[in-house]
Design a protein around this motif. Structure first.
Motif, PDB file in Angstrom:
ATOM      1  N   GLU A 515      54.468  47.401  35.032  1.00 51.71           N
ATOM      2  CA  GLU A 515      53.199  46.554  34.022  1.00 51.71           C
ATOM      3  C   GLU A 515      52.488  47.923  33.602  1.00 51.71           C
ATOM      4  N   LEU A 516      51.521  48.295  34.595  1.00 50.65           N
ATOM      5  CA  LEU A 516      50.764  49.255  34.799  1.00 50.65           C
ATOM      6  C   LEU A 516      51.481  50.532  34.641  1.00 50.65           C
ATOM      7  N   LYS A 521      50.653  55.235  31.414  1.00 50.14           N
ATOM      8  CA  LYS A 521      51.206  55.795  32.571  1.00 50.14           C
ATOM      9  C   LYS A 521      49.727  56.627  33.504  1.00 50.14           C
ATOM     10  N   ASP A 522      48.721  56.076  32.760  1.00 42.91           N
ATOM     11  CA  ASP A 522      47.559  56.938  33.725  1.00 42.91           C
ATOM     12  C   ASP A 522      47.305  56.565  35.468  1.00 42.91           C
ATOM     13  N   TYR A 523      47.391  54.079  34.918  1.00 45.58           N
ATOM     14  CA  TYR A 523      46.853  54.073  36.045  1.00 45.58           C
ATOM     15  C   TYR A 523      48.061  54.250  36.922  1.00 45.58           C
ATOM     16  N   ILE A 524      49.197  53.976  37.100  1.00 44.28           N
ATOM     17  CA  ILE A 524      49.717  54.962  38.669  1.00 44.28           C
ATOM     18  C   ILE A 524      49.668  56.683  38.920  1.00 44.28           C
ATOM     19  N   ASN A 525      49.463  56.836  37.535  1.00 47.68           N
ATOM     20  CA  ASN A 525      48.926  58.044  38.053  1.00 47.68           C
ATOM     21  C   ASN A 525      47.596  58.593  38.931  1.00 47.68           C
ATOM     22  N   LEU A 526      47.024  57.169  39.055  1.00 50.21           N
ATOM     23  CA  LEU A 526      45.295  57.715  38.712  1.00 50.21           C
ATOM     24  C   LEU A 526      44.784  56.730  39.544  1.00 50.21           C
ATOM     25  N   PHE A 527      45.364  55.605  40.274  1.00 48.96           N
ATOM     26  CA  PHE A 527      44.430  54.288  40.540  1.00 48.96           C
ATOM     27  C   PHE A 527      45.364  53.823  42.114  1.00 48.96           C
ATOM     28  N   PHE A 528      46.713  54.305  41.620  1.00 46.73           N
ATOM     29  CA  PHE A 528      47.602  53.646  43.439  1.00 46.73           C
ATOM     30  C   PHE A 528      48.678  54.098  43.738  1.00 46.73           C
ATOM     31  N   SER A 529      49.326  54.001  44.267  1.00 48.09           N
ATOM     32  CA  SER A 529      50.373  54.502  44.792  1.00 48.09           C
ATOM     33  C   SER A 529      51.259  53.371  45.769  1.00 48.09           C
ATOM     34  N   GLY A 530      52.087  52.965  45.850  1.00 49.75           N
ATOM     35  CA  GLY A 530      52.679  51.701  46.409  1.00 49.75           C
ATOM     36  C   GLY A 530      52.630  51.964  48.017  1.00 49.75           C
ATOM     37  N   SER A 531      52.748  50.375  48.982  1.00 48.43           N
ATOM     38  CA  SER A 531      52.911  50.472  50.626  1.00 48.43           C
ATOM     39  C   SER A 531      53.168  48.620  50.308  1.00 48.43           C
ATOM     40  N   LEU A 580      41.033  45.353  36.457  1.00 43.02           N
ATOM     41  CA  LEU A 580      41.091  44.116  36.420  1.00 43.02           C
ATOM     42  C   LEU A 580      40.953  44.111  35.235  1.00 43.02           C
ATOM     43  N   GLY A 581      40.636  44.903  33.964  1.00 46.98           N
ATOM     44  CA  GLY A 581      40.476  44.261  32.643  1.00 46.98           C
ATOM     45  C   GLY A 581      42.285  44.348  32.874  1.00 46.98           C
ATOM     46  N   SER A 582      42.885  45.960  32.965  1.00 46.59           N
ATOM     47  CA  SER A 582      44.521  45.687  32.820  1.00 46.59           C
ATOM     48  C   SER A 582      45.563  44.928  33.122  1.00 46.59           C
ATOM     49  N   LEU A 583      44.504  44.293  34.086  1.00 43.72           N
ATOM     50  CA  LEU A 583      45.517  43.256  35.032  1.00 43.72           C
ATOM     51  C   LEU A 583      45.741  42.166  34.168  1.00 43.72           C
ATOM     52  N   THR A 584      44.265  41.645  33.671  1.00 39.49           N
ATOM     53  CA  THR A 584      44.301  40.183  32.730  1.00 39.49           C
ATOM     54  C   THR A 584      45.005  40.173  31.653  1.00 39.49           C
ATOM     55  N   ASP A 585      45.077  41.513  31.100  1.00 37.58           N
ATOM     56  CA  ASP A 585      45.936  42.173  30.032  1.00 37.58           C
ATOM     57  C   ASP A 585      47.098  41.049  30.983  1.00 37.58           C
ATOM     58  N   ILE A 586      47.724  42.092  31.633  1.00 36.30           N
ATOM     59  CA  ILE A 586      49.561  42.383  31.916  1.00 36.30           C
ATOM     60  C   ILE A 586      49.443  40.558  32.846  1.00 36.30           C
ATOM     61  N   ILE A 587      48.912  40.082  32.639  1.00 37.00           N
ATOM     62  CA  ILE A 587      49.252  38.770  33.800  1.00 37.00           C
ATOM     63  C   ILE A 587      49.056  37.415  32.721  1.00 37.00           C
TER      64      ILE A 587
END
Lengths: 593, 593
Positions: A515-516, A521-531, A580-587
């Motif tokens: 969802e992020l 799109k900014d989030y995947i690009n900016l904040f994290f990759s996957g593991s 965290l705000g984005s996570l809250t919205d998605i959840i």
């Protein structure tokens, strides 16, 4: 970052300077070109662009637009997704400048300047990694893959050499202790080869070693490495004909490092059973977690094996991402500073855990080391490097016998010694110029890495202190998988609700990542990759966690961040709260409560 | 070279344009950088260089000086020593531009733009090489070494797959004809793997194939290739665990090509003895001689084997240097033009010998092809490429089963499919922009190659017509070793005096090369590099020569020239006469009469 090193990166204040420098580079190159091709001077038509230049203009500006719009924003202070550092202008400028002259470091015949620079780099990297520049050797490669391939190729080939020496009638008397054949110490094999070379039998023995390789080594020999290794390692071993039955993968310990206890146990068993240990591969900065294996204990164990059994084994360290961090503990004479001194004088370097400090200090006991300038060395792609404790090791793969005991840092070609052939001299220029301006020690390039260590510590603290968030009445936690050894952090989101299964937590983290990605799109690009982490490892880390599963190898999706820069704590904090705000919205919107 | 393509290279008339273009590139990049890191905009100090910039200035200008003074003068019209072409400005500019954004084509996550460009390049190279872009695949690499390693890794792994399918209880019924096991046609193995993948057994079969590899394939299987191959090939085979007993080297024929008659004989014997043919490696433009193997006849022979025995084998073509010459015979729809049409409409392309034309035409029957953009593709290092007739081939080395039958040109990562990991996106930009401006056909990049073919023909003619020279009363000859297939020429100097031995001729040529090097550095840099021919081959070429030896493998030093540019005949003639003059001086001064 000190003010002066900051100036090495793009700033409004050096934009004009960059363009002026490029002008000089271009003028120098045109002067060179005209000197060699006088007719170029005469063609003055097209002082205004001709049709063909107009076509080029269009192509260049379209591509420039596209790169500006679609490239990943690694320059952003908020970008912490992938392993990207900022690049000093000098690296790009000298790369470009050298590319115009297009040297190829396969042989000095076509790269007189840049082969000389690469020889200086061998000294730089030996000093960084603690090898003796007079007996060790380092050379550039296209990246970590090629470096690992080459080192493991050498380790594999070396392993059957004692069998060949024993089998050949003329050389068999060189092997005094036949019990040592299976796991002969590396320096001893090299000493034997010196004798073989003096007898004029080098090529013969190397060829025979090839013919004996399967039955003596590959039939039941083992490579030992962490199961957390990058998929590049599966490629490497398969390429070399080291098949599944030759590989023992070790589950990581609760620090996400290779489990030394498990290694000791297995190696002891292999030695006692007279089974060849082809190589042990350890990691300084694993790709997924940035974990630093406990090298010191492992080297000590190897010494004990030699004392107790007279047997030993090859150790390769994949420090593609982490090797540069040794600069943090080096003074400007390339000497390791005592840990206590760091505490008093180098608080940022003291951020390194004592066991990580020890591993970096003891790194030079490895037989070979992969280190990537394009990861933590502040140069653009393609910049890899591989270093050897003993320069004779490279002769094992050189096709001509005359090379044994000689070395490619004097007048010989690099080509016959290296996995790769054509190698751009421009890379040598870029790495060389960065090393000159930011020497590989605590006061040079180490400054930048210390900034990254500080940022990582701050990020980890922020997660710890702000790890819980409410979605309506429901509590969720963000957990760090571990305390970072270097500058990579892996974390996951779990509901506080009792009875959540490991698989449900995985589904939640996957959904959040998806969802992020799609929503913003900014989030995947900016904040994290996957593991990912498997259940077995997860339970080592969080032994009291409620999350349960029936399957040891089931995996949980993680968020992974690479903190390769100096970010003010306030900025990270802001980002984190936004996240965290984005996570809250998605959840909430996805009914995941 | 047409006027408009000439403008793509450095000329007085485009010097200002180059600098202006760089200014725009830099301004675009700084705008991007500031957009992502607003603080960079604020730092306006140092509109004049700061101390640290002054240090960079010094470093950059010193290196620029050094490159200008010591680089090999490949830009010179007289430079024909090594495989260096001129580089269009657009290649260097787009490389530099892209490097600033530093994408890594290991995965589109960090290279959205340049991975897209690489997907377009796959189509370009399939079109050039005659593969169907929908079922074939091409990707970039660091160079010919990596490309050959990857293709041969695939060929080796593929070979034991049928054994694994037969051994697995669930899949054994897929093998109808057990007689075909040893040398099963490649398309048939791939079709079997499709079925295996549908049964969910792909990983299992690939792993089993690994375990069976030694006993089924490597114990007595063979790779066949010319003994004239580059030393890179010895490295390649050793890396893959293909030892001396697995390699059959074929002596070249009198055209310096792989001797097909010998190949037919050996392959027939191997097939009849049920010995695995791991791969046959052929060359389009051997590194030493530029010779083009007679592919057409070889492909025809393979078809016959399949008809007669139901058996076949993998053919890899190393066209690192020669592959681009296929552009010369392609129209702008990528269709091969008939040879007779070339005669009428394309006199320069008609310079290709008919058998070379046939080989280029039939190239797409190869299973895989190595082709180096940094050799004949007019881009700077590092630019390699490897192409596959069937894109499923790459899945053989991909570590995850889910990849089989899928392909990395859509949304998947390139990393798991390729030998290499990190690969600079900047290379994709450089190759892509050259291909856009100089399409890979007769009217595009082929124009430049036709110029080189013309130059080579002129050079060969000049040697023939001016091949004798007198030193005092003593006559010497310069002999072409062969009529070039492409643009490399090898020649040697022999005294006309009767009774000269092969070894004496070798000593003379070595002395001449040494003296030319030490006395006048220009010569080694400008006019020739070194090569060798053994006595056996020499006698095939010059069967009536007086030069005699008792040793088949004794070698004679040659002069080798690479004619990678458009040189006016008068200029070559002048150079040649000057060269003969120098030879005369050395022979006289060194008392070699």
């Amino acid at each position: 970052m000190s003010l002066s090193s900051k100036k090495l990166f793009p700033l409004k204040g050096n934009q004009v300077w960059t363009k002026e420098t490029l002008k000089k580079i271009v003028d120098d190159f045109y002067a060179w070109y005209e000197r060699h091709q006088p007719s170029a001077k005469q063609d003055k038509t097209g002082l205004l662009p001709s049709d063909s230049l107009r076509e080029v203009d269009q192509l260049v500006s379209d591509l420039s637009d596209r790169l500006g719009k679609e490239s990943i924003p690694w320059a952003s202070q908020n970008y912490i997704a992938h392993m990207n550092t900022d690049i000093p202008l000098v690296a790009s400028l000298t790369y470009f400048m050298t590319m115009l002259y297009n040297p190829n470091n396969v042989t000095p015949e076509v790269s007189p300047v840049t082969t000389a620079l690469e020889r200086e780099l061998s000294i730089d990297f030996c000093n960084l990694l603690g090898y003796n520049p007079a007996s060790g050797w380092a050379h550039l490669s296209s990246g970590g893959h090629a470096s690992n391939y080459e080192a493991m190729w050498i380790a594999r080939n070396l392993k059957s050499v004692p069998y060949a020496i024993l089998q050949n009638e003329q050389t068999s008397m060189l092997i005094a202790d036949k019990d040592q054949l299976v796991n002969m110490p590396v320096p001893k094999i090299l000493a034997l080869l010196d004798q073989v070379a003096k007898m004029g039998l080098y090529t013969e023995i190397i060829e025979l070693a090839g013919l004996l390789r399967h039955d003596s080594v590959l039939k039941n020999g083992k490579v030992l490495l962490s199961e957390n290794c990058h998929y590049a390692w599966d490629k490497c071993l398969d390429l070399l004909g080291i098949q599944k039955n030759n590989v023992e993968k070790i589950a990581p310990d609760k620090y996400l490092r290779t489990d030394n206890q498990e290694l000791y146990k297995r190696i002891t068993w292999l030695i006692e059973q007279n089974i060849p240990v082809i190589a042990v591969v350890l990691f300084v900065g694993s790709s997924g977690e940035g974990s630093v294996d406990n090298l010191s204990a492992m080297f000590h164990f190897r010494d004990l094996c030699q004392k107790k059994y007279g047997q030993s084994f090859y150790i390769h360290v994949d420090a593609a991402y982490g090797g540069y961090f040794r600069s943090v503990i080096l003074d400007d004479q390339h000497e390791v500073m005592p840990y206590e001194k760091l505490k008093l004088e180098q608080p940022a370097a003291y951020l390194l855990k004592p066991e990580v400090y020890n591993s970096l200090r003891d790194l030079p006991q490895a037989d070979s080391i992969t280190i990537d300038p394009h990861k933590s060395g502040y140069v653009p792609y393609p910049g890899g490097c591989v270093a050897y404790k003993d320069r004779r090791l490279n002769s094992i793969i050189a096709t001509q016998s005359k090379y044994f005991g000689q070395h490619p840092d004097e007048e010989l070609n690099f080509g016959p010694y290296t996995l790769e052939g054509a190698r751009p001299g421009a890379v040598a220029s870029a790495v060389w110029s960065v090393n000159r301006l930011l020497p590989l020690n605590s006061g040079g390039l180490g400054m930048l890495l210390k900034d990254s260590l500080k940022t990582t510590l701050a990020f980890t603290q922020i997660i710890k202190e702000n790890q819980s968030f409410l979605v309506d009445d429901h509590l969720f936690h963000v957990l760090n998988l571990y305390e970072p050894d270097l500058t990579i952090n892996n974390f996951l989101v779990v509901p506080a609700k009792k009875g959540t299964s490991f698989e449900e937590a995985d589904a939640l983290n996957k959904l959040l990542a998806e969802e992020l990605k799609s929503g913003n799109k900014d989030y995947i690009n900016l904040f994290f990759s996957g593991s990912q982490v498997n259940y077995q490892t997860f339970k080592k880390v969080f032994k009291d966690s409620d999350l349960q599963s029936d399957h040891e190898n089931t995996r949980l999706k993680l968020f992974r961040s690479c903190l390769m820069k100096d970010i003010p704590t306030a900025s990270i904090k802001g980002q984190w709260n936004h996240f965290l705000g984005s996570l809250t919205d998605i959840i909430r919107n996805q009914n995941q409560i």
